[in-house]
Design an enzyme around this catalytic site. Sequence first.
Site, mmCIF file in Angstrom:
data_model
loop_
_atom_site.group_PDB
_atom_site.id
_atom_site.type_symbol
_atom_site.label_atom_id
_atom_site.label_comp_id
_atom_site.label_asym_id
_atom_site.label_seq_id
_atom_site.Cartn_x
_atom_site.Cartn_y
_atom_site.Cartn_z
ATOM 1 N N GLU A 91 0.824 -1.204 0.000
ATOM 2 C CA GLU A 91 0.000 0.000 0.000
ATOM 3 C C GLU A 91 0.861 1.258 0.000
ATOM 4 O OE1 GLU A 91 -4.009 -1.402 2.304
ATOM 5 O OE2 GLU A 91 -2.283 -1.018 3.560
ATOM 6 N N CYS A 118 1.082 -1.156 15.802
ATOM 7 C CA CYS A 118 1.113 -1.000 14.348
ATOM 8 C C CYS A 118 0.565 -2.230 13.619
ATOM 9 C CB CYS A 118 2.549 -0.719 13.899
ATOM 10 S SG CYS A 118 2.696 -0.466 12.121
ATOM 11 N N GLY A 158 6.748 -1.587 6.560
ATOM 12 C CA GLY A 158 8.136 -2.046 6.560
ATOM 13 C C GLY A 158 9.103 -1.147 7.295
ATOM 14 N N GLU A 159 10.277 -1.703 7.594
ATOM 15 C CA GLU A 159 11.349 -0.955 8.240
ATOM 16 C C GLU A 159 12.437 -0.709 7.188
ATOM 17 O OE1 GLU A 159 12.282 0.791 10.839
ATOM 18 O OE2 GLU A 159 14.303 0.846 10.014
ATOM 19 N N SER A 190 11.866 7.121 7.745
ATOM 20 C CA SER A 190 11.524 6.885 9.145
ATOM 21 C C SER A 190 11.989 5.502 9.591
ATOM 22 C CB SER A 190 10.001 7.004 9.313
ATOM 23 O OG SER A 190 9.625 6.740 10.646
ATOM 24 N N SER A 213 11.271 6.857 15.147
ATOM 25 C CA SER A 213 10.060 6.508 15.887
ATOM 26 C C SER A 213 10.453 6.308 17.341
ATOM 27 C CB SER A 213 9.448 5.227 15.305
ATOM 28 O OG SER A 213 8.973 5.494 14.008
ATOM 29 N N HIS A 215 8.462 7.223 20.477
ATOM 30 C CA HIS A 215 7.262 6.662 21.123
ATOM 31 C C HIS A 215 7.353 6.405 22.626
ATOM 32 C CE1 HIS A 215 5.890 6.539 17.117
ATOM 33 N NE2 HIS A 215 6.397 5.387 16.770
ATOM 34 N N ASN A 289 -3.389 6.027 16.029
ATOM 35 C CA ASN A 289 -4.541 5.681 15.196
ATOM 36 C C ASN A 289 -5.048 4.303 15.565
ATOM 37 O OD1 ASN A 289 -4.712 7.986 13.376
ATOM 38 N ND2 ASN A 289 -2.685 7.338 12.713
HETATM 39 N N1 SAH Z 1 9.289 1.199 10.299
HETATM 40 C C1 SAH Z 1 9.429 2.608 10.222
HETATM 41 C C2 SAH Z 1 8.479 3.308 9.264
HETATM 42 C C3 SAH Z 1 7.032 2.893 9.225
HETATM 43 S S1 SAH Z 1 5.899 3.470 10.404
HETATM 44 C C4 SAH Z 1 9.329 3.210 11.591
HETATM 45 O O1 SAH Z 1 9.063 2.494 12.532
HETATM 46 O O2 SAH Z 1 9.578 4.400 11.728
HETATM 47 C C5 SAH Z 1 5.631 5.180 10.196
HETATM 48 C C6 SAH Z 1 5.278 5.833 11.527
HETATM 49 O O3 SAH Z 1 3.935 5.505 11.962
HETATM 50 C C7 SAH Z 1 6.202 5.362 12.632
HETATM 51 O O4 SAH Z 1 6.587 6.428 13.438
HETATM 52 C C8 SAH Z 1 5.301 4.412 13.393
HETATM 53 O O5 SAH Z 1 5.764 4.173 14.671
HETATM 54 C C9 SAH Z 1 3.986 5.151 13.327
HETATM 55 N N2 SAH Z 1 2.833 4.333 13.703
HETATM 56 C C10 SAH Z 1 2.707 2.996 13.656
HETATM 57 N N3 SAH Z 1 1.501 2.613 14.108
HETATM 58 C C11 SAH Z 1 0.843 3.740 14.431
HETATM 59 C C12 SAH Z 1 -0.461 3.991 14.934
HETATM 60 N N4 SAH Z 1 -1.322 3.012 15.189
HETATM 61 N N5 SAH Z 1 -0.808 5.282 15.148
HETATM 62 C C13 SAH Z 1 0.051 6.287 14.876
HETATM 63 N N6 SAH Z 1 1.288 6.111 14.395
HETATM 64 C C14 SAH Z 1 1.687 4.840 14.178
#
Ligand code: SAH
Length: 340
Positions: A91, A118, A158-159, A190, A213, A215, A289
């Site tokens: 996606e 996630c 993905g990472e 990211s 990220s 968090h 989210n």
């Molecule tokens: N793997 C990479 C990039 C993908 S995620 C990373 O971890 O950065 C892109 C961003 O969305 C990241 O900061 C991730 O932590 C965040 N993310 C993942 N799930 C989420 C959610 N449910 N609500 C808000 N942000 C979220």
Amino acid sequence: MVDIKSMYKPEVISFMEEMGEKKFRATQLFEWMHKKRAASFDDMTNLSLSLRETLKEKATLDTLEKVQVLESKTDGTRKYLFKASDGALIESVMMRYSYGVSLCVSSQVGCAMGCSFCASTVNGLDRNLTAGEILEQVYGVERDSGERVSHVVVMGMGEPFANYENLIRFLRLITDPEAGGLGARNITVSTCGIVPGILRFAEEKIPVTLALSLHASDQAERERIMPVARKYPLPEVLSACDEYFNKTGRRVTYEYALIDGVNDTDEDARRMGELLGGKNCHVNLIPVNPVDGKEYRPGNASRFKNKLENYRINATIRRALGGDIDGACGQLRNRNSGRD
Ligand code: SAH
């Protein structure tokens, strides 16, 4: 079959020379693939019919098939579901801003990182995407929408640093003026915090924005929601980000998904102050989210933002786009479990 869309220009030249073709033919091919975003060899009308046939036998353009496009009724965000040549589904999310069109691309099919909030990681990792498949998300969306993508965020499924070589290829091709033609400053990558990846990336001299990220501001808390934190502890991750800033001069963005009662307390904000206060960086707050099967509720972002500002941290709240089409952060999922 040769994965020709993932090749740098000198590689395309050698490939064509090995087939007995002149260098300018390679230049034409490269232009068709990248500058003109051609979908097939048949579109490359200034190449001879026989050359096009030979190319079809020897090389693949890895063009993604558009399976579905969902458009948000609230903000016009579009989520594209693409199918790769092996059936893998990925996606990409297209967002319209005042400054242009930003595309969030996936770097892998699924994800192995296991972050608890996630959706992308729920079914694990299927495979890495090639550089051509990451590029094709940009080109495919441009062809479909008729709009030019001006910004790219590697924040989809993905990472990226778990697919390092292909990520670098993608970045070099998308920023090559003879290929993708995007400014590195319009790109953000990211990561969940893979320290060797961040350090290596700092040496690449591709001046994109790095987003981490974060968090959580506490090691134990971060480990609870992000298993990768066990391998790469917070002090090491933050010093790798400092190194990125020192080497590139590019201010790092720290992403922080606010989860009610988990990481949004006053104590969390205070610890953030200790970690980031006064640093030349930027914090992007994202109210978490909703993701199916997870009971997390979004935290209060404006309250947390005010707290951070008291600690001299520059913070913004990310507007959640595409929530009604499950296109918001963390909502892209790997649908390929069971694919053969
Ligand atoms: N793997 C990479 C990039 C993908 S995620 C990373 O971890 O950065 C892109 C961003 O969305 C990241 O900061 C991730 O932590 C965040 N993310 C993942 N799930 C989420 C959610 N449910 N609500 C808000 N942000 C979220």
